[in-house]
Design a protein around this motif. Structure first.
Motif, PDB file in Angstrom:
ATOM      1  N   GLY A  84       0.831  -1.198   0.000  1.00 18.67           N
ATOM      2  CA  GLY A  84       0.000   0.000   0.000  1.00 18.67           C
ATOM      3  C   GLY A  84       0.864   1.246   0.000  1.00 18.67           C
ATOM      4  N   PHE A  85       1.768   1.346   0.981  1.00 22.15           N
ATOM      5  CA  PHE A  85       2.625   2.532   1.075  1.00 22.15           C
ATOM      6  C   PHE A  85       3.690   2.569  -0.022  1.00 22.15           C
ATOM      7  CE2 PHE A  85       1.335   2.974   5.699  1.00 22.15           C
ATOM      8  CZ  PHE A  85       0.630   4.158   5.480  1.00 22.15           C
ATOM      9  N   TRP A  86       4.156   1.401  -0.472  1.00 24.72           N
ATOM     10  CA  TRP A  86       5.143   1.368  -1.563  1.00 24.72           C
ATOM     11  C   TRP A  86       4.547   1.988  -2.823  1.00 24.72           C
ATOM     12  CZ3 TRP A  86       5.405  -0.806  -6.468  1.00 24.72           C
ATOM     13  CH2 TRP A  86       6.672  -0.828  -7.059  1.00 24.72           C
ATOM     14  N   THR A  87       3.310   1.647  -3.125  1.00 28.33           N
ATOM     15  CA  THR A  87       2.655   2.188  -4.316  1.00 28.33           C
ATOM     16  C   THR A  87       2.438   3.688  -4.187  1.00 28.33           C
ATOM     17  OG1 THR A  87       1.566   0.059  -4.705  1.00 28.33           O
ATOM     18  CG2 THR A  87       0.645   1.977  -5.834  1.00 28.33           C
ATOM     19  N   VAL A  88       2.015   4.129  -3.001  1.00 26.43           N
ATOM     20  CA  VAL A  88       1.843   5.566  -2.763  1.00 26.43           C
ATOM     21  C   VAL A  88       3.180   6.290  -2.982  1.00 26.43           C
ATOM     22  CG1 VAL A  88       1.383   7.318  -0.999  1.00 26.43           C
ATOM     23  CG2 VAL A  88      -0.129   5.337  -1.214  1.00 26.43           C
ATOM     24  N   PHE A  89       4.255   5.706  -2.455  1.00 29.62           N
ATOM     25  CA  PHE A  89       5.576   6.315  -2.630  1.00 29.62           C
ATOM     26  C   PHE A  89       5.964   6.380  -4.106  1.00 29.62           C
ATOM     27  CE2 PHE A  89      10.083   5.579  -3.482  1.00 29.62           C
ATOM     28  CZ  PHE A  89      10.623   6.733  -2.935  1.00 29.62           C
ATOM     29  N   CYS A  90       5.834   5.247  -4.804  1.00 28.87           N
ATOM     30  CA  CYS A  90       6.269   5.192  -6.207  1.00 28.87           C
ATOM     31  C   CYS A  90       5.445   6.106  -7.100  1.00 28.87           C
ATOM     32  CB  CYS A  90       6.229   3.761  -6.719  1.00 28.87           C
ATOM     33  SG  CYS A  90       7.548   2.731  -6.039  1.00 28.87           S
ATOM     34  N   LEU A  91       4.131   6.145  -6.893  1.00 25.78           N
ATOM     35  CA  LEU A  91       3.298   7.032  -7.711  1.00 25.78           C
ATOM     36  C   LEU A  91       3.647   8.492  -7.460  1.00 25.78           C
ATOM     37  CD1 LEU A  91      -0.210   5.303  -7.505  1.00 25.78           C
ATOM     38  CD2 LEU A  91       1.383   5.318  -9.435  1.00 25.78           C
ATOM     39  N   SER A  92       4.033   8.805  -6.226  1.00 22.98           N
ATOM     40  CA  SER A  92       4.414  10.185  -5.895  1.00 22.98           C
ATOM     41  C   SER A  92       5.815  10.503  -6.416  1.00 22.98           C
ATOM     42  CB  SER A  92       4.369  10.400  -4.378  1.00 22.98           C
ATOM     43  OG  SER A  92       3.082  10.120  -3.870  1.00 22.98           O
ATOM     44  N   TYR A  93       6.751   9.592  -6.196  1.00 17.35           N
ATOM     45  CA  TYR A  93       8.143   9.835  -6.596  1.00 17.35           C
ATOM     46  C   TYR A  93       8.285   9.881  -8.116  1.00 17.35           C
ATOM     47  CZ  TYR A  93      13.222   9.587  -6.688  1.00 17.35           C
ATOM     48  OH  TYR A  93      14.539   9.874  -6.909  1.00 17.35           O
ATOM     49  N   TYR A  94       7.594   8.962  -8.786  1.00 11.56           N
ATOM     50  CA  TYR A  94       7.669   8.905 -10.251  1.00 11.56           C
ATOM     51  C   TYR A  94       6.423   9.554 -10.878  1.00 11.56           C
ATOM     52  CZ  TYR A  94      11.248   5.327  -9.299  1.00 11.56           C
ATOM     53  OH  TYR A  94      12.361   4.644  -8.860  1.00 11.56           O
ATOM     54  N   SER A  95       5.930  10.601 -10.266  1.00 10.40           N
ATOM     55  CA  SER A  95       4.664  11.210 -10.697  1.00 10.40           C
ATOM     56  C   SER A  95       4.689  11.688 -12.142  1.00 10.40           C
ATOM     57  CB  SER A  95       4.296  12.373  -9.771  1.00 10.40           C
ATOM     58  OG  SER A  95       5.324  13.348  -9.773  1.00 10.40           O
ATOM     59  N   GLU A  96       5.864  12.146 -12.607  1.00  7.36           N
ATOM     60  CA  GLU A  96       5.944  12.641 -13.985  1.00  7.36           C
ATOM     61  C   GLU A  96       5.764  11.518 -15.004  1.00  7.36           C
ATOM     62  OE1 GLU A  96       9.974  11.180 -12.911  1.00  7.36           O
ATOM     63  OE2 GLU A  96       8.457  12.414 -11.903  1.00  7.36           O
ATOM     64  N   ILE A  97       5.941  10.261 -14.557  1.00  3.82           N
ATOM     65  CA  ILE A  97       5.733   9.105 -15.436  1.00  3.82           C
ATOM     66  C   ILE A  97       4.266   8.680 -15.421  1.00  3.82           C
ATOM     67  CG2 ILE A  97       6.282   6.651 -15.791  1.00  3.82           C
ATOM     68  CD1 ILE A  97       9.054   7.222 -14.621  1.00  3.82           C
ATOM     69  N   PHE A  98       3.690   8.628 -14.228  1.00  7.83           N
ATOM     70  CA  PHE A  98       2.348   8.058 -14.088  1.00  7.83           C
ATOM     71  C   PHE A  98       1.217   9.066 -14.298  1.00  7.83           C
ATOM     72  CE2 PHE A  98       5.008   5.047 -11.705  1.00  7.83           C
ATOM     73  CZ  PHE A  98       4.621   3.863 -12.314  1.00  7.83           C
ATOM     74  N   PHE A  99       1.409  10.299 -13.837  1.00 14.02           N
ATOM     75  CA  PHE A  99       0.319  11.269 -13.906  1.00 14.02           C
ATOM     76  C   PHE A  99       0.426  12.148 -15.151  1.00 14.02           C
ATOM     77  CE2 PHE A  99       0.500  10.017  -9.474  1.00 14.02           C
ATOM     78  CZ  PHE A  99      -0.849   9.825  -9.185  1.00 14.02           C
ATOM     79  N   THR A 100       0.218  11.508 -16.285  1.00 14.30           N
ATOM     80  CA  THR A 100       0.261  12.217 -17.568  1.00 14.30           C
ATOM     81  C   THR A 100      -0.913  11.784 -18.435  1.00 14.30           C
ATOM     82  OG1 THR A 100       1.694  10.504 -18.531  1.00 14.30           O
ATOM     83  CG2 THR A 100       2.783  12.426 -17.565  1.00 14.30           C
ATOM     84  N   GLY A 101      -1.424  12.710 -19.206  1.00 12.86           N
ATOM     85  CA  GLY A 101      -2.458  12.406 -20.191  1.00 12.86           C
ATOM     86  C   GLY A 101      -3.662  11.683 -19.611  1.00 12.86           C
ATOM     87  N   ASN A 102      -4.019  10.598 -20.274  1.00  9.42           N
ATOM     88  CA  ASN A 102      -5.218   9.845 -19.872  1.00  9.42           C
ATOM     89  C   ASN A 102      -5.008   8.992 -18.629  1.00  9.42           C
ATOM     90  OD1 ASN A 102      -6.602  10.838 -22.113  1.00  9.42           O
ATOM     91  ND2 ASN A 102      -5.911   9.165 -23.427  1.00  9.42           N
ATOM     92  N   SER A 103      -3.779   8.940 -18.114  1.00 11.29           N
ATOM     93  CA  SER A 103      -3.477   8.083 -16.963  1.00 11.29           C
ATOM     94  C   SER A 103      -3.771   8.741 -15.617  1.00 11.29           C
ATOM     95  CB  SER A 103      -2.005   7.666 -16.996  1.00 11.29           C
ATOM     96  OG  SER A 103      -1.721   6.955 -18.166  1.00 11.29           O
TER      97      SER A 103
END
Length: 197
Positions: A84-103
């Motif tokens: 749970g916390f690992w995913t929260v960390f990774c989505l936050s740390y690598y936000s420029e990868i995951f939070f783009t466009g339709n994602s």
């Protein structure tokens, strides 16, 4: 009526079980492409979050039926807390990868749901099935899982070669899960010592 009277009612707990089972199905679907490109011998190490929610659902269900299994509870606690916390960390740390466009919508949902996944892990201490040996056993399994993940690349696809932060987070959360679990097992004993001072 206290919040835990509502939270630990059978209907509420079965709703939590159902929610986790739905999350498990979505999780296996999310990992389907990665599983297809992974050696079947390593499949058990790939879909970390859906396996964690499946363990949690089984743990809650069996505890409600008064058939709780200490090892299952320990595996469910560490895996839900950790992934749970690992995913929260990774989505936050690598936000420029995951939070783009339709994602954005998908990963916003995953950020919230995985935070909830980490928090729900603590519900399992309600039944007091934990013991030091089974918790250490669960810890050793997830420590081995970390080794496999970052040796054979079975960790969740991060779409970058720079995975060191994710690896450090994984190992840190595995150890944190153990220490936190041991602390919660002994919380009454610790509190009594404080009252004696």
């Amino acid at each position: 009526m206290k919040y835990d009277d509502i939270l630990f009612r059978r209907k509420t707990l079965f709703l939590i079980v159902l929610t986790n089972l739905l999350g498990t199905l979505f999780g296996f679907y999310y990992y389907s492409d990665q599983l297809l490109t992974t050696d079947p011998l390593l499949w058990v190490f790939v879909p970390a979050s859906p396996i964690a929610t499946l363990l949690f659902a089984a743990s809650i269900y069996l505890n409600v039926k008064d058939r709780g299994l200490p090892l299952l509870d320990s595996l469910a606690f560490i895996s839900n807390f950790k992934y749970g916390f690992w995913t929260v960390f990774c989505l936050s740390y690598y936000s420029e990868i995951f939070f783009t466009g339709n994602s954005v919508g998908l990963y916003s949902f995953m950020l919230v749901s995985h935070f909830a996944m980490a928090i729900q892990a603590f519900l399992l201490f309600k039944w007091g099935n934990f013991g030091r040996r089974v918790l250490v056993g669960a810890f050793l399994w997830y420590l081995f899982n970390d080794f496999i993940d970052y040796t054979f690349g079975t960790h969740t696809e991060l779409y970058t070669e720079y995975t060191l932060p994710a690896e450090l987070a994984a190992y840190s959360l595995t150890f944190s899960g153990l220490f936190l679990g041991l602390l919660l097992i002994q919380k009454d004993e610790i509190l009594n010592k404080f009252h004696e001072i």
